[in-house]
Design a protein around this motif. Sequence first.
Motif: not given
Length: 619
Positions: A119, A124, A138-140, A147, A170, A188
């Motif tokens: 992002s 992300y 989607v990863w933090s 996520i 983002d 989110l």
Amino acid sequence: MVPSGLKICESLNSLSYSLSVVGHIPFGLICHPDREHFVYPLGCTVIIQGLNNNTQAFLHGHTNNVSCIAVSRSGCYVASGQVTFMGFKADIILWDYKKRELLARLSLHKGKVEKLAFSPNELYLVSLGGQDDGSVVVWSIAKRDAICGSPASARSAGNATVLAFSNCRDEAFISAGNGTIRVWELDLPNRKIRPTECQTGSLKRVITSIMMAEDDSYFYVGTSSGDILKLNMKSKLMSDYGPVKEKFSLGVTALLLLKTGDLVVSTGGGIVALCKGSNYKPIKKIQVQGGVTSLTLRGQGHQFFVGTEESQIYRLNYNDFKEELITTCHNEAIHDIIFPSGTSDLFATCSKNDIRVWHTPENKELLRITIPNMTCHAIDFMRDGKSIISAWNDGKIRAFTPETGRLMYVIDHAHSMGVTAIAATSDCKRIISGGGEGQVRVWEIGQNTRKLEEVLKEHISAVSCIKIKKNNRECVTASIDGTCIIWDIVRFMRNQMILANTLFQCVCYHPEEYQIITSGTDRKIGYWEVFDGSAIRNLEGSLTGSINGMDITTDGTYFVTGGDDHLVKVWDYNEGEVTHVGMGHSGSITRLRICPGNKYIVSVSADGAILRWKYPHSS
């Protein structure tokens, strides 16, 4: 990790240079935001290479080939995904660019990670699974955790294969592929991603690349049909497409959107074109070697780089739009490597279609000798340095000048089933060749004459390796028929035959020439007496796969081996133990050499890689 069954030994992790470059991986070449480095995958490794100084750093951590790569906008993070075996988890690794170290290993996808994207504010990372996985996750980045995830495309559509993040938000990204273009919104608080299908009317396309506008108002997609679609980000509708008549041959493979609003388009046919965004007609275009797989900007677009499937990297300047070849390598299996006598500054490699001569200090290709549609199996430098002799699958021996690559002479019909091995005597008066039919032939080389002296018929299968004694009176030949034969090449008789239940791939004389070492498909390293052919010792050389190459130091203290297990191993000759193991190759090692002076080891493999290692023992 050291293979079990071997003594604990040091890692030969001092891989000093790789001459291989990105080839077949789509979007695999990325110019880092610092404008000083490339990032690209090679096998299981991610390579960070200096643009101007040719330095390289290696990121090791993947257990199988890297399939995709992404760099964050600031350049702080690099992410890479890999392929694995069906049903197994395919890892994504998040790397710290500055420290060149692994930050996190993210595992959810199965089989293959198809594509990755960061992002804009690096909150992300979004990942797309391969054909057998079909999900988008989607990863933090802060938490190093997933996520949410979702199937990447509707059941009625094909696989999604490409991703692009919004340039301003983002929480928005796009996925596309076979008959699918989706804009995703990240929710989110509810840990959900919600897709909206983009409408392209009656057009049915396979999307191969995505390029976002800087302000996110629209985006372009390239297709396998050779046209470009422009879509509105808000309405999710196609606003126009083109070119309508003269589409790009072999499909659009990558897109770049410049500050001027112009598009740079690359194709599977090796065309790189500069187009006006309104009508998609090329204003300027160039042809490069091989289908283009990557386009990457350096800075604001005054310069960009092109990566092709033939393992070439070109630099282009926007103003003159002329290509400059800056990096190159083989894109097929490399069959042999050889150093000239007494120098480590040059070496030659051979592959399908060509022989290449490399300058070691600069890691640059100096010369390319091309014979189209032929495969070179083996090469040797004449001791006087005046010619490179080569063995080809059309049954011919060809000699070339090392400076210009000019053809000096050809020995036609040298072997009926292709020439598979070759070696020259140190006085430059004779060539020994081995063929696919098993014959060993001795050729007398004069100033203007090439005369067949003798045919030695004992092997019944292809000859894989030939080594000649220093006094030029004896040679040893290894064959895949399970025999190694020591020949008297003055009286043209067999001195000794060594038999083993293996397909011999390589043989070396100990420098004192009273012993030879052999190896092959049985994974054993055999020590043999030259005098009577008796076995002295057998070592377990590898746990998996054949050993295909070996070389020994000039003092006989150490030798190196490489093979199907992808490992370079350094052995103590007398102790029979491994001292160092090098992990870097992703394909089977086909040959390797210790350079004159023992400065380094160069290994080559079936995936076209050339890796240079620092020699671990002080000479």
